[in-house]
Motif scaffolding. Structure first.
Motif, short mmCIF file in Angstrom:
data_model
loop_
_atom_site.label_atom_id
_atom_site.label_comp_id
_atom_site.label_asym_id
_atom_site.label_seq_id
_atom_site.Cartn_x
_atom_site.Cartn_y
_atom_site.Cartn_z
N PHE A 1 41.40 31.24 48.28
CA PHE A 1 41.86 32.37 47.49
C PHE A 1 40.70 33.32 47.32
O PHE A 1 39.55 32.96 47.48
N LEU A 2 41.03 34.53 47.02
CA LEU A 2 40.03 35.58 46.87
C LEU A 2 39.66 35.72 45.41
O LEU A 2 40.53 35.79 44.56
N LEU A 3 38.39 35.76 45.16
CA LEU A 3 37.91 36.05 43.82
C LEU A 3 37.21 37.39 43.89
O LEU A 3 36.02 37.45 44.11
N GLY A 4 37.96 38.43 43.77
CA GLY A 4 37.35 39.75 43.82
C GLY A 4 36.87 40.12 42.45
O GLY A 4 37.62 40.12 41.50
N VAL A 5 35.61 40.43 42.37
CA VAL A 5 35.06 40.76 41.07
C VAL A 5 34.24 42.02 41.18
O VAL A 5 33.27 42.06 41.93
N GLY A 6 34.65 43.01 40.52
CA GLY A 6 33.82 44.19 40.36
C GLY A 6 32.96 43.86 39.17
O GLY A 6 33.21 44.34 38.09
N LEU A 7 31.97 42.99 39.37
CA LEU A 7 31.24 42.33 38.30
C LEU A 7 30.87 43.27 37.17
O LEU A 7 31.22 43.03 36.05
N LEU A 8 30.19 44.29 37.46
CA LEU A 8 29.85 45.15 36.35
C LEU A 8 30.77 46.33 36.36
O LEU A 8 30.37 47.46 36.27
N GLY A 9 32.07 46.02 36.48
CA GLY A 9 33.09 47.01 36.23
C GLY A 9 33.19 47.07 34.72
O GLY A 9 34.27 47.00 34.17
N LEU A 10 32.03 47.12 34.09
CA LEU A 10 31.99 47.16 32.64
C LEU A 10 32.47 48.51 32.16
O LEU A 10 32.30 49.51 32.84
N LEU A 11 33.04 48.50 31.02
CA LEU A 11 33.50 49.73 30.42
C LEU A 11 32.29 50.65 30.29
O LEU A 11 31.35 50.32 29.60
N ALA A 12 32.30 51.78 30.98
CA ALA A 12 31.11 52.63 30.98
C ALA A 12 31.46 54.10 30.81
O ALA A 12 30.97 54.94 31.52
N PHE B 1 27.35 35.20 40.09
CA PHE B 1 28.63 35.25 39.38
C PHE B 1 29.75 34.74 40.28
O PHE B 1 30.59 33.95 39.84
N MET B 2 29.75 35.17 41.52
CA MET B 2 30.76 34.70 42.48
C MET B 2 30.65 33.19 42.68
O MET B 2 31.66 32.50 42.75
N ALA B 3 29.42 32.68 42.76
CA ALA B 3 29.22 31.24 42.92
C ALA B 3 29.74 30.50 41.68
O ALA B 3 30.37 29.44 41.81
N TYR B 4 29.49 31.04 40.49
CA TYR B 4 29.99 30.44 39.27
C TYR B 4 31.52 30.35 39.31
O TYR B 4 32.11 29.31 39.02
N LEU B 5 32.17 31.46 39.68
CA LEU B 5 33.62 31.47 39.73
C LEU B 5 34.15 30.48 40.76
O LEU B 5 35.06 29.70 40.48
N SER B 6 33.57 30.49 41.95
CA SER B 6 34.02 29.59 43.02
C SER B 6 33.90 28.13 42.62
O SER B 6 34.77 27.32 42.93
N LYS B 7 32.83 27.81 41.93
CA LYS B 7 32.59 26.42 41.54
C LYS B 7 33.50 25.96 40.40
O LYS B 7 33.90 24.80 40.34
N ASN B 8 33.86 26.88 39.52
CA ASN B 8 34.54 26.49 38.29
C ASN B 8 36.03 26.83 38.22
O ASN B 8 36.70 26.40 37.30
N ILE B 9 36.52 27.59 39.17
CA ILE B 9 37.91 28.02 39.10
C ILE B 9 38.88 26.90 39.47
O ILE B 9 38.59 26.08 40.32
N HIS B 10 39.99 26.88 38.78
CA HIS B 10 41.09 25.95 39.07
C HIS B 10 42.35 26.81 39.21
O HIS B 10 42.89 27.26 38.21
N TYR B 11 42.76 27.06 40.45
CA TYR B 11 43.95 27.90 40.66
C TYR B 11 45.13 27.17 40.04
O TYR B 11 45.42 26.03 40.39
N PRO B 12 45.82 27.78 39.11
CA PRO B 12 46.93 27.11 38.41
C PRO B 12 48.04 26.68 39.38
O PRO B 12 48.45 27.44 40.26
N GLN B 13 48.52 25.47 39.21
CA GLN B 13 49.55 24.92 40.07
C GLN B 13 50.81 25.79 40.06
O GLN B 13 51.41 26.02 41.10
N GLN B 14 51.18 26.27 38.89
CA GLN B 14 52.36 27.12 38.77
C GLN B 14 52.21 28.37 39.64
O GLN B 14 53.15 28.76 40.34
N ALA B 15 51.04 28.98 39.64
CA ALA B 15 50.81 30.18 40.46
C ALA B 15 50.81 29.83 41.94
O ALA B 15 51.31 30.60 42.77
#
Length: 150
Positions: free
Chosen positions: A7-18, A64-78
């Motif tokens: 699955f794709l983890l697209g993150v505009g990491l610092l898509g912080l409110l600016a 950040f991407m490595a953190y997400l990849s390591k810790n994400i659990h794609y929900p079974q329902q999804a």
């Protein structure tokens, strides 16, 4: 069958409110000329939306991407329903770099919103935002995209 690890983890990491003024809650009068705030003028409960130095996940976008990849659990329902989409999570990053007041702004549901929120709450501390050299609280919005088709 869908592979939950594809699955794709697209993150505009610092898509912080600016956008907007320097302070979200206690900012200067927008009609008045702006000048840098003195350290004494920064109130501890102020929330910046455009600090001089933006916060950063320790190690940057790759970490950040490595953190997400390591810790994400794609929900079974999804997975079963082949639900993909982007979840927008808003939070306050404290002057110590810790997540506070996290909530989902928008997302497709089916467990993806809850998973994105869980990931944000469990993030390790970030390098905090700074204004006038002082760490400050900042409003952040992070998009986390899920895609079962990739």
């Amino acid at each position: 069958m869908l592979n939950p690890l594809r699955f794709l983890l697209g993150v505009g990491l610092l898509g912080l409110l600016a956008t907007g003024q320097s302070l979200a809650q206690t900012g200067p009068n927008p009609a008045a000329p702006t000048s840098p705030l003195s350290p004494a003028a920064i109130k501890p409960d102020s929330v910046f939306i455009n600090p001089e130095v933006r916060p950063q996940f320790v190690g940057g976008d790759k970490a950040f991407m490595a953190y997400l990849s390591k810790n994400i659990h794609y929900p079974q329902q999804a997975l079963q329903r082949r639900v993909s989409g982007r979840v927008m999570v808003n939070f306050i990053l404290s002057a110590q770099g810790r997540v506070q007041d996290a909530h989902v702004v928008s997302g497709p549901g089916n467990g993806l919103n809850d998973e994105a929120l869980r990931l944000v709450w469990l993030m390790p501390a970030w390098e905090p935002a700074r204004s006038n050299g002082q760490p400050v609280r900042v409003a952040c919005t992070v998009p986390i995209s899920f895609n079962t088709e990739r």
